[in-house]
Design an enzyme around this catalytic site. Structure first.
Site, PDB file in Angstrom:
ATOM      1  N   LYS A  80       1.307  -7.502 -12.523  1.00 14.45           N
ATOM      2  CA  LYS A  80       1.562  -8.973 -13.019  1.00 14.45           C
ATOM      3  C   LYS A  80       2.017  -8.705 -14.677  1.00 14.45           C
ATOM      4  CE  LYS A  80       2.073 -11.532  -8.821  1.00 14.45           C
ATOM      5  NZ  LYS A  80       3.287 -11.524  -8.527  1.00 14.45           N
ATOM      6  N   THR A 124       4.134  -0.509 -16.159  1.00 15.94           N
ATOM      7  CA  THR A 124       3.201  -0.118 -16.755  1.00 15.94           C
ATOM      8  C   THR A 124       3.476   0.599 -17.920  1.00 15.94           C
ATOM      9  OG1 THR A 124       1.621  -0.660 -14.495  1.00 15.94           O
ATOM     10  CG2 THR A 124       0.469   0.281 -16.935  1.00 15.94           C
ATOM     11  N   ASP A 146       5.996   7.322  -4.413  1.00 15.67           N
ATOM     12  CA  ASP A 146       6.727   7.214  -3.813  1.00 15.67           C
ATOM     13  C   ASP A 146       7.877   8.776  -4.484  1.00 15.67           C
ATOM     14  OD1 ASP A 146       7.190   4.710  -3.539  1.00 15.67           O
ATOM     15  OD2 ASP A 146       7.610   3.745  -5.341  1.00 15.67           O
ATOM     16  N   ARG A 181      12.565   4.860  24.435  1.00 15.52           N
ATOM     17  CA  ARG A 181      13.148   4.310  23.397  1.00 15.52           C
ATOM     18  C   ARG A 181      14.108   4.654  22.074  1.00 15.52           C
ATOM     19  NH1 ARG A 181       8.011  -0.565  24.106  1.00 15.52           N
ATOM     20  NH2 ARG A 181       9.337  -1.711  25.704  1.00 15.52           N
ATOM     21  N   MET A 188       8.059   3.384   2.488  1.00 14.93           N
ATOM     22  CA  MET A 188       8.153   2.923   1.504  1.00 14.93           C
ATOM     23  C   MET A 188       9.259   3.812   0.810  1.00 14.93           C
ATOM     24  SD  MET A 188       4.757   0.889   0.582  1.00 14.93           S
ATOM     25  CE  MET A 188       4.856  -0.456   0.837  1.00 14.93           C
ATOM     26  N   ARG A 190      11.429   3.207  -2.257  1.00 11.20           N
ATOM     27  CA  ARG A 190      12.377   1.895  -3.421  1.00 11.20           C
ATOM     28  C   ARG A 190      13.317   2.788  -3.302  1.00 11.20           C
ATOM     29  NH1 ARG A 190      10.546   0.684  -9.627  1.00 11.20           N
ATOM     30  NH2 ARG A 190       9.822   2.705  -9.890  1.00 11.20           N
ATOM     31  N   GLU A 241      13.204   2.553   3.103  1.00  9.56           N
ATOM     32  CA  GLU A 241      13.407   0.681   2.754  1.00  9.56           C
ATOM     33  C   GLU A 241      14.446   1.355   1.919  1.00  9.56           C
ATOM     34  OE1 GLU A 241       9.832  -0.859   0.479  1.00  9.56           O
ATOM     35  OE2 GLU A 241       9.787   0.586  -1.504  1.00  9.56           O
ATOM     36  N   ARG A 298      -0.386   3.400   1.057  1.00  8.77           N
ATOM     37  CA  ARG A 298      -0.794   3.148  -0.468  1.00  8.77           C
ATOM     38  C   ARG A 298      -3.008   3.024   0.151  1.00  8.77           C
ATOM     39  NH1 ARG A 298       3.094  -0.542  -3.728  1.00  8.77           N
ATOM     40  NH2 ARG A 298       1.101  -1.867  -3.851  1.00  8.77           N
TER      41      ARG A 298
HETATM   42  O1  F6P Z   1       6.539   1.891  -6.185  1.00  8.81           O
HETATM   43  C1  F6P Z   1       5.821   1.467  -4.873  1.00  8.81           C
HETATM   44  C2  F6P Z   1       6.108   1.129  -4.254  1.00  8.81           C
HETATM   45  O2  F6P Z   1       5.444   0.391  -2.827  1.00  8.81           O
HETATM   46  C3  F6P Z   1       6.992   0.728  -3.287  1.00  8.81           C
HETATM   47  O3  F6P Z   1       7.464   2.066  -2.401  1.00  8.81           O
HETATM   48  C4  F6P Z   1       7.931  -0.249  -2.712  1.00  8.81           C
HETATM   49  O4  F6P Z   1       8.965  -0.544  -2.512  1.00  8.81           O
HETATM   50  C5  F6P Z   1       6.376  -0.965  -4.067  1.00  8.81           C
HETATM   51  O5  F6P Z   1       5.671  -0.398  -4.237  1.00  8.81           O
HETATM   52  C6  F6P Z   1       5.995  -2.345  -3.264  1.00  8.81           C
HETATM   53  O6  F6P Z   1       5.695  -2.875  -4.339  1.00  8.81           O
HETATM   54  P1  F6P Z   1       4.622  -4.820  -4.319  1.00  8.81           P
HETATM   55  O7  F6P Z   1       3.162  -4.034  -4.668  1.00  8.81           O
HETATM   56  O8  F6P Z   1       5.206  -5.186  -5.201  1.00  8.81           O
HETATM   57  O9  F6P Z   1       4.910  -4.535  -3.010  1.00  8.81           O
END
Ligand code: F6P
Length: 381
Positions: A80, A124, A146, A181, A188, A190, A241, A298
């Site tokens: 942020k 950053t 990513d 099913r 994740m 992006r 996503e 993560r």
């Molecule tokens: O860029 C890394 C990432 O984990 C993406 O895969 C995901 O969309 C995003 O960060 C999530 O960000 P935040 O931590 O702001 O929710």
């Protein structure tokens, strides 16, 4: 000719969202700085916020002992605090955005910091570029699960995230089989499909949906029907996503105005399930269940590859400082360490574009996609 700067004291900070391997980088920076170059090292806490507040810790061989395998970052981080557009509240309680970068530069001067290592993603590193433009001796290290940073072929955190995806898909197989099913795993990444693609291949997904190949719901349904008719009454779908339908756009979970990556993706798994159910349920009667893997990707124990990769990135960044290679970011190309100007690689956050051509995304006609197609994985196209 410019004189080479003598280095005595360096600092580092971690910014943006976390990933596995950050502590491996911190450990490598500290060990290499102390053992190879005899530099002093400090770490700012909470990313740029610590730099602004002068909140730091001294880093030595003792406080990096035992952190190698741990996910996250001992220095903490935030996505942020943009010090060039910093959120403050004035006397009347009104939110005002200010450039407070000079406060940070003053702090660096007071602490006699000769060079600053900034570990982070696009947002950053954009600030890292701006500090370099203002004369700070910056070395950047790219970080993201990513794996979409231009100019470098792999970022730490990616392979550990892939392990989580693979193990999750393994687990989903047994329950999918038991109940006949359709299981959807949302991962994740992006706007880049690397995590879904490589994680999906490793975890034997039947369908992989990535942003680079827009999907048609009828095509996804066809794979489910084909498998059902062959006697495989379950189907595993790994969806990124950032995946989008041919006639639509990405699914946005939230907009966070305070983050450099203001658009937060998420929810495509549920949308996909709702659409798919309408097509398949009347025919096969199969239930669909959605799992969103989320932030598990993560964290956790850093795997072998990311421990080694983080070490390479960290050690090389200190060599760059010793050589006075500032305003540059560490990269790996053809498995060799190198660097590029930060200017060339930042700026992809909002647009996916950088001056060097944009985020590193999956080639829909590349070897990986082709190999997946060869073994019967479908992409919804
Ligand atoms: O860029 C890394 C990432 O984990 C993406 O895969 C995901 O969309 C995003 O960060 C999530 O960000 P935040 O931590 O702001 O929710």
């Amino acid at each position: 000719m410019k004189m080479k700067k003598e280095i005595k004291r360096i600092a580092l900070l971690t910014g943006g969202g976390d990933c596995s391997g950050l502590n491996a980088v911190i450990r490598a920076v500290v060990k290499s700085a102390i053992l190879k170059y005899n530099y002093e090292v400090i770490g700012f806490m909470g990313g740029y916020h610590g730099l602004y507040m002068n909140d730091y810790i001294k880093l030595d061989l003792k406080n990096v002992a035992g952190i190698f395998h741990q996910g996250g970052t001992i220095l903490k981080m935030s996505n942020k605090d943009n010090l060039f557009n910093f959120k403050t509240v004035d006397d009347k309680g009104k939110v005002v955005y200010k450039d407070v970068s000079d406060v940070a530069i003053e702090n660096l001067k007071k602490l006699n910091i000769d060079a600053l290592i900034i570990i982070g993603g696009d947002g950053t590193l954009t600030s890292a570029r701006d500090f370099a433009r203002k004369g700070v001796n910056v070395v950047g290290i790219p970080k993201t699960i990513d794996n979409d940073v231009p100019a470098t072929e792999i970022t730490f955190g990616y392979r550990t995230a892939l392990d989580h995806i693979m193990l999750s898909l393994d687990a989903l197989h047994t329950t999918a089989y038991s109940h006949d099913r359709v299981m959807i795993l949302e991962v994740m990444g992006r706007n880049a499909g690397w995590l879904a693609l490589e994680g999906g291949i490793a975890g034997s997904a039947d369908v992989i949906l990535i942003p680079e190949i827009p999907y048609d719901i009828n095509s996804v349904a066809k794979t489910v029907f084909d498998r059902y008719n062959r006697g495989s009454k379950f189907t595993i779908i790994c969806v990124s996503e950032g995946a989008k339908p041919v006639d639509g756009d990405v699914t946005i979970k939230a907009i966070d105005k305070d983050s450099p990556d203001s658009i937060k993706l998420g929810g495509v798994g549920d949308i996909l399930a709702a659409k798919l159910e309408k097509v398949i349920k009347p025919v096969t009667g199969q239930d669909i269940r959605v799992t969103t893997l989320g932030y598990i990707q993560r964290g956790g124990v850093t795997n072998t590859f990311d421990r080694v990769l983080g070490t390479k990135y960290g050690a090389y960044s200190v060599d760059m400082i010793a050589r006075n290679e500032f305003g540059r970011m560490v990269i790996i190309q053809n498995d060799r360490m190198d660097s590029v100007r930060i200017e060339e690689v930042v700026g992809s956050g909002k647009t996916g574009q950088t001056s060097s051509g944009g985020a590193r995304i999956v080639n829909p006609h590349g070897d990986l996609v082709n190999a997946a197609r060869d073994i019967g994985i479908t992409f919804g196209d």
